[in-house]
Design a protein around this motif. Structure first.
Motif, PDB file in Angstrom:
ATOM      1  N   LEU A 187      59.213 -11.076  56.712  1.00  0.00           N
ATOM      2  CA  LEU A 187      58.348 -11.859  57.587  1.00  0.00           C
ATOM      3  C   LEU A 187      58.728 -11.635  59.049  1.00  0.00           C
ATOM      4  CD1 LEU A 187      56.134 -13.839  56.849  1.00  0.00           C
ATOM      5  CD2 LEU A 187      57.755 -15.667  57.237  1.00  0.00           C
ATOM      6  N   LYS A 189      60.404  -9.012  60.127  1.00  0.00           N
ATOM      7  CA  LYS A 189      60.114  -7.610  60.458  1.00  0.00           C
ATOM      8  C   LYS A 189      58.644  -7.432  60.807  1.00  0.00           C
ATOM      9  CE  LYS A 189      63.610  -5.314  57.573  1.00  0.00           C
ATOM     10  NZ  LYS A 189      63.749  -4.501  56.347  1.00  0.00           N
ATOM     11  N   ALA A 190      57.777  -8.089  60.017  1.00  0.00           N
ATOM     12  CA  ALA A 190      56.341  -7.985  60.286  1.00  0.00           C
ATOM     13  C   ALA A 190      56.034  -8.500  61.688  1.00  0.00           C
ATOM     14  CB  ALA A 190      55.553  -8.763  59.238  1.00  0.00           C
ATOM     15  N   ALA A 191      56.660  -9.607  62.051  1.00  0.00           N
ATOM     16  CA  ALA A 191      56.415 -10.180  63.369  1.00  0.00           C
ATOM     17  C   ALA A 191      56.938  -9.260  64.469  1.00  0.00           C
ATOM     18  CB  ALA A 191      57.075 -11.564  63.469  1.00  0.00           C
ATOM     19  N   ARG A 192      58.024  -8.547  64.179  1.00  0.00           N
ATOM     20  CA  ARG A 192      58.559  -7.600  65.160  1.00  0.00           C
ATOM     21  C   ARG A 192      57.594  -6.440  65.355  1.00  0.00           C
ATOM     22  NH1 ARG A 192      63.148  -6.164  67.856  1.00  0.00           N
ATOM     23  NH2 ARG A 192      64.123  -4.899  66.248  1.00  0.00           N
ATOM     24  N   VAL A 193      57.078  -5.917  64.234  1.00  0.00           N
ATOM     25  CA  VAL A 193      56.117  -4.820  64.324  1.00  0.00           C
ATOM     26  C   VAL A 193      54.867  -5.289  65.076  1.00  0.00           C
ATOM     27  CG1 VAL A 193      54.587  -3.309  63.004  1.00  0.00           C
ATOM     28  CG2 VAL A 193      56.950  -3.654  62.258  1.00  0.00           C
ATOM     29  N   ASP A 194      54.496  -6.559  64.850  1.00  0.00           N
ATOM     30  CA  ASP A 194      53.330  -7.118  65.540  1.00  0.00           C
ATOM     31  C   ASP A 194      53.608  -7.381  67.013  1.00  0.00           C
ATOM     32  OD1 ASP A 194      51.228  -7.101  63.843  1.00  0.00           O
ATOM     33  OD2 ASP A 194      51.598  -9.067  62.975  1.00  0.00           O
ATOM     34  N   GLY A 195      54.822  -7.135  67.451  1.00  0.00           N
ATOM     35  CA  GLY A 195      55.103  -7.222  68.875  1.00  0.00           C
ATOM     36  C   GLY A 195      55.642  -8.558  69.339  1.00  0.00           C
ATOM     37  N   GLY A 196      56.138  -9.382  68.416  1.00  0.00           N
ATOM     38  CA  GLY A 196      56.684 -10.664  68.821  1.00  0.00           C
ATOM     39  C   GLY A 196      58.033 -10.494  69.515  1.00  0.00           C
ATOM     40  N   SER A 200      58.610 -15.705  71.078  1.00  0.00           N
ATOM     41  CA  SER A 200      57.275 -15.829  70.476  1.00  0.00           C
ATOM     42  C   SER A 200      57.358 -15.825  68.959  1.00  0.00           C
ATOM     43  CB  SER A 200      56.336 -14.741  70.998  1.00  0.00           C
ATOM     44  OG  SER A 200      56.817 -13.471  70.655  1.00  0.00           O
ATOM     45  N   ASN A 204      55.933 -19.084  67.186  1.00  0.00           N
ATOM     46  CA  ASN A 204      54.682 -18.881  66.455  1.00  0.00           C
ATOM     47  C   ASN A 204      54.859 -18.743  64.951  1.00  0.00           C
ATOM     48  OD1 ASN A 204      52.616 -18.687  68.598  1.00  0.00           O
ATOM     49  ND2 ASN A 204      53.938 -17.033  69.297  1.00  0.00           N
ATOM     50  N   VAL A 205      55.965 -18.156  64.539  1.00  0.00           N
ATOM     51  CA  VAL A 205      56.124 -17.856  63.113  1.00  0.00           C
ATOM     52  C   VAL A 205      57.165 -18.759  62.453  1.00  0.00           C
ATOM     53  CG1 VAL A 205      56.690 -16.066  61.438  1.00  0.00           C
ATOM     54  CG2 VAL A 205      55.449 -15.475  63.524  1.00  0.00           C
ATOM     55  N   PRO A 208      56.835 -23.107  62.944  1.00  0.00           N
ATOM     56  CA  PRO A 208      55.848 -23.783  62.094  1.00  0.00           C
ATOM     57  C   PRO A 208      56.259 -23.879  60.622  1.00  0.00           C
ATOM     58  CG  PRO A 208      54.773 -22.178  63.506  1.00  0.00           C
ATOM     59  CD  PRO A 208      56.243 -21.967  63.665  1.00  0.00           C
ATOM     60  N   MET A 209      57.203 -23.017  60.185  1.00  0.00           N
ATOM     61  CA  MET A 209      57.651 -23.082  58.795  1.00  0.00           C
ATOM     62  C   MET A 209      58.829 -24.036  58.631  1.00  0.00           C
ATOM     63  SD  MET A 209      57.786 -19.027  58.044  1.00  0.00           S
ATOM     64  CE  MET A 209      58.253 -19.284  56.333  1.00  0.00           C
TER      65      MET A 209
ATOM     66  N   LYS B  73      57.082  -2.433  68.343  1.00  0.00           N
ATOM     67  CA  LYS B  73      55.700  -2.623  68.799  1.00  0.00           C
ATOM     68  C   LYS B  73      55.208  -1.481  69.675  1.00  0.00           C
ATOM     69  CE  LYS B  73      57.167  -5.606  72.605  1.00  0.00           C
ATOM     70  NZ  LYS B  73      56.869  -5.023  73.897  1.00  0.00           N
ATOM     71  N   PHE B  81      54.400  -4.712  53.746  1.00  0.00           N
ATOM     72  CA  PHE B  81      55.653  -4.979  53.028  1.00  0.00           C
ATOM     73  C   PHE B  81      55.398  -5.341  51.581  1.00  0.00           C
ATOM     74  CE2 PHE B  81      56.251  -5.857  57.472  1.00  0.00           C
ATOM     75  CZ  PHE B  81      57.486  -5.333  57.750  1.00  0.00           C
ATOM     76  N   ALA B  85      54.630 -10.570  53.365  1.00  0.00           N
ATOM     77  CA  ALA B  85      55.105 -11.018  54.680  1.00  0.00           C
ATOM     78  C   ALA B  85      53.974 -11.553  55.554  1.00  0.00           C
ATOM     79  CB  ALA B  85      55.844  -9.886  55.404  1.00  0.00           C
ATOM     80  N   TYR B  87      52.210 -14.578  57.593  1.00  0.00           N
ATOM     81  CA  TYR B  87      52.717 -15.786  58.252  1.00  0.00           C
ATOM     82  C   TYR B  87      52.116 -16.997  57.554  1.00  0.00           C
ATOM     83  CZ  TYR B  87      53.288 -11.995  61.578  1.00  0.00           C
ATOM     84  OH  TYR B  87      53.581 -10.795  62.138  1.00  0.00           O
ATOM     85  N   ARG B 150      45.607  -3.016  64.004  1.00  0.00           N
ATOM     86  CA  ARG B 150      46.452  -2.534  65.089  1.00  0.00           C
ATOM     87  C   ARG B 150      46.064  -1.146  65.578  1.00  0.00           C
ATOM     88  NH1 ARG B 150      51.096  -4.585  66.380  1.00  0.00           N
ATOM     89  NH2 ARG B 150      52.039  -2.543  66.672  1.00  0.00           N
TER      90      ARG B 150
END
Lengths: 296, 358
Positions: A187, A189-196, A200, A204-205, A208-209, B73, B81, B85, B87, B150
């Motif tokens: 989770l 890693k996904a946020a890192r790839v998404d540019g977080g 952030s 954002n991720v 909230p959890m 990024k 994944f 993964a 959110y 993306r």
């Protein structure tokens, strides 16, 4: 001749075993053991002094009275001042709110950084923090007093809040770190790839959890800080003494007749906040104890 | 220019080198599968390409640009994944647009791209749901959609189908293949331990073991001409039969023999003809052995596994057990004596000592 056993069909009949009875007996007895003091306190606080002197501590009051509660809240004396325990209540609230919010916020960020960002030496840092949780507080008091005196913060609201935040940090960090260890790293890693970025992703991720663990942390911190006596006495200063210290002063001020009903009422008033927390959040509280256990 | 070049890359966890001096060149629009058992370093390599792991040595180029020190990024990649993964506190729409929001894409642009991706994956009706209201297959579709918006040059898949049941896996596998065809110039790197996924999806497969690439080639090549015993055993299901023996001395032409069987082989089975007497391992795939009418006699049918379209048969003689894939309408009975007929042109010979193909 005995009957053949019936052909089993449908739901299995319930049986009462000795073990069951024993377990329930134990539960009832231990519940009673912990409830009796509460009962005695409550009854005593609702009786006039004449009745208390008769000594029937378990009996219901013959003459119900609310006066001890009113007196405890606003009239009981600590030394020369007679403003009851209400002053302490306000002080406790003032200490509690910033301490709880700050310690949880800092603990959450530290736990997040330790679990996801794999900072160099994160494990060593975490180890030190854990060690901090096990050193008795008393060791720190004198050095801290000197430190705060030198900086001019000593005997202030800010001072006691800072102390609570610092000493809450190990447990809060542990709590959040353990919770975040349970979140799949994918989770993040996904946020890192998404540019977080650091913040952030947290806001954002991850945040909230975090509702369950924030509730648990709030319960632990509210009860812990509210019940604190040592730090309040040592760091808060005369103007900001929390309710627990105020209670002690009321109960221990020896002037004239000892008013047990007022003492009991004051004690119950002081215990009201943690009591309410326990009752309103039983399930979460147990979860908090389990979550606080070191794992992984 | 969407190619990926991995040049002499090493990745270390503390003192332990997980990948040591590995190189791999991937062309634009290529679908490459990293195939291997768990712990072979395939996921580590993928994470290094994504920038989620720092490399110790070497460099990584994406689209000709050196991205070795860039943040994930900034590498123009998208990743899917195994655990989806997604959110959990965001709707599908928010999940898909999170990356674009982080990149400060204009809102109207986000809207069009999410809508387009959702249509491609047929998840438009799910856009306002939360991940916990979706099935596994739907979740992975959303995860692919999140990667799709993306507009990345390179797609990275980390065992995306491993958490799904068999039927959904087939369905989504097809979907990924279609996606790759539609996107055209998008390079895809796909990590899996499932050789069927690898065979069906890949333009080229890199079989990995012990943190090294054992063989890099088209699925066909891996299947028909495996470079070593490991690749031969790992690719293909059921597994290739291996028989240890030697090159017969004094025979005319190339001849394999051991105590149980012998097989005369055409010369072009080997690149370099081995010396007589050399210890070799013969590899024959179950589908390249006929059940009867051959020279390997003395076998009896041991176990039969009917699969519907065909059946897997285990034939045994003494301690030699050979598996065959048999297409026949007649049911095969256990205990029947058979004379197996391997196809010598499709046999493989390996050096027993080094495991390499001869």
């Amino acid at each position: 001749m005995s009957l053949p056993p019936p052909d089993p069909e449908g739901r299995r009949p319930k049986t009462v075993t000795a073990g069951r009875v024993g377990v329930y007996a134990f539960l009832v007895i231990s519940a009673a053991f912990f409830l009796i003091p509460l009962w005695v306190m409550l009854m005593t606080s609702l009786k006039p002094m004449e009745e208390i002197r008769l000594g029937n501590i378990f009996s219901l009051p013959k003459l119900w009275t609310i006066d001890p509660w009113i007196s405890a809240w606003s009239g009981a004396c600590t030394g020369l001042e007679c403003h009851g325990i209400s002053v302490g209540f306000m002080n406790s609230v003032q200490i509690l709110i910033p301490s709880v919010i700050l310690s949880i916020a800092i603990g959450a960020v530290t736990g997040y950084a330790l679990s996801f960002w794999r900072v160099k030496g994160a494990n060593v840092m975490f180890g030190c923090l854990l060690l901090g949780a096990f050193i008795p507080y008393q060791v720190f008091i004198y050095p801290l007093v000197r430190l705060f005196a030198a900086t001019g913060l000593y005997n202030s609201l800010l001072c006691v809040v800072v102390v609570h935040v610092i000493f809450g940090l190990p447990l809060m960090t542990l709590l959040f770190r353990n919770f975040y260890q349970g979140i799949p790293i994918d989770l993040f890693k996904a946020a890192r790839v998404d540019g977080g970025s650091f913040w952030s992703i947290f806001l954002n991720v991850i945040l909230p959890m975090s509702a369950p663990i924030i509730i648990v942390a709030t319960i632990l911190q509210v009860t812990g800080i509210w019940n604190d006596f040592l730090f309040g006495v040592a760091f808060a200063g005369r103007e900001n003494l929390p309710m627990t210290v105020q209670l002690n002063n009321i109960v221990n001020s020896m002037q004239g007749e000892r008013r047990y009903n007022v003492d009991m009422a004051a004690t119950l008033l002081t215990a009201l906040v943690p009591l309410a927390v326990y009752f309103l959040s039983g399930r979460w509280f147990v979860r908090g104890i389990a979550a606080g256990a070191v794992k992984g | 220019m969407n190619g990926v070049n991995v040049k002499d890359v090493s990745v270390a966890f503390g003192a332990l080198k997980v990948i040591d001096g590995l190189s791999l060149d991937i062309a634009e629009g290529e679908f490459i599968v990293l195939l291997g058992p768990s712990g072979c370093g395939k996921s580590t390599l993928l994470n290094a390409i994504a920038g989620l792991l720092d490399v110790e040595e070497g460099k990584i180029l994406i689209g000709g640009r050196n991205v070795t020190w860039e943040e994930p990024k900034d590498r123009s990649i998208a990743m899917v994944f195994q655990s989806y993964a997604l959110y959990p506190r965001m709707s599908v729409r928010q999940n898909m647009s999170f990356g674009l929001k982080m990149a400060k894409t204009p809102r109207a642009d986000i809207e069009t791209r999410v809508t387009r991706a959702a249509e491609m994956l047929q998840i438009t009706h799910l856009l306002d749901r939360r991940p916990d209201q979706l099935s596994g297959g739907q979740r992975q579709r959303v995860a692919i959609g999140r990667a799709l918006v993306r507009d990345a040059a390179v797609f990275l898949f980390d065992e995306p189908l491993s958490n799904l049941d068999a039927q959904l896996r087939n369905e989504l596998r097809l979907e990924i293949k279609r996606l790759h065809m539609e996107l055209g110039s998008t390079t895809m790197i796909y990590v899996t331990h499932d050789q069927i996924e690898a065979m069906t999806l890949a333009d080229r497969i890199a079989v990995m073991k012990d943190r090294e690439i054992q063989q890099l080639g088209a699925p066909d090549e891996l299947y028909h001409r495996p470079a070593n015993l490991f690749v031969a055993g790992f690719v293909g299901s059921p597994k290739m039969n291996f028989l240890e023996g030697r090159i017969a001395a004094g025979a005319s032409g190339l001849m394999f023999e051991n105590d149980t069987v012998s097989l005369s082989l055409p010369d072009d089975v080997c690149a370099a003809p081995p010396a007589p007497g050399q210890a070799v391992t013969l590899g024959v795939r179950p589908e390249h052995i006929a059940l009867d009418g051959g020279t390997w006699d003395g076998f009896r049918v041991d176990i039969v596994e009917p699969l519907g379209a065909d059946a897997l048969v285990w034939a045994r003689r003494d301690r030699t057990s050979i598996q065959l894939r048999v297409t026949t309408d007649e049911p095969v009975k256990v205990g029947t004596p058979v004379a197996l007929a391997p196809d010598p042109r499709r046999a493989n010979l390996f050096d027993t000592e080094t495991g390499r193909r001869l």
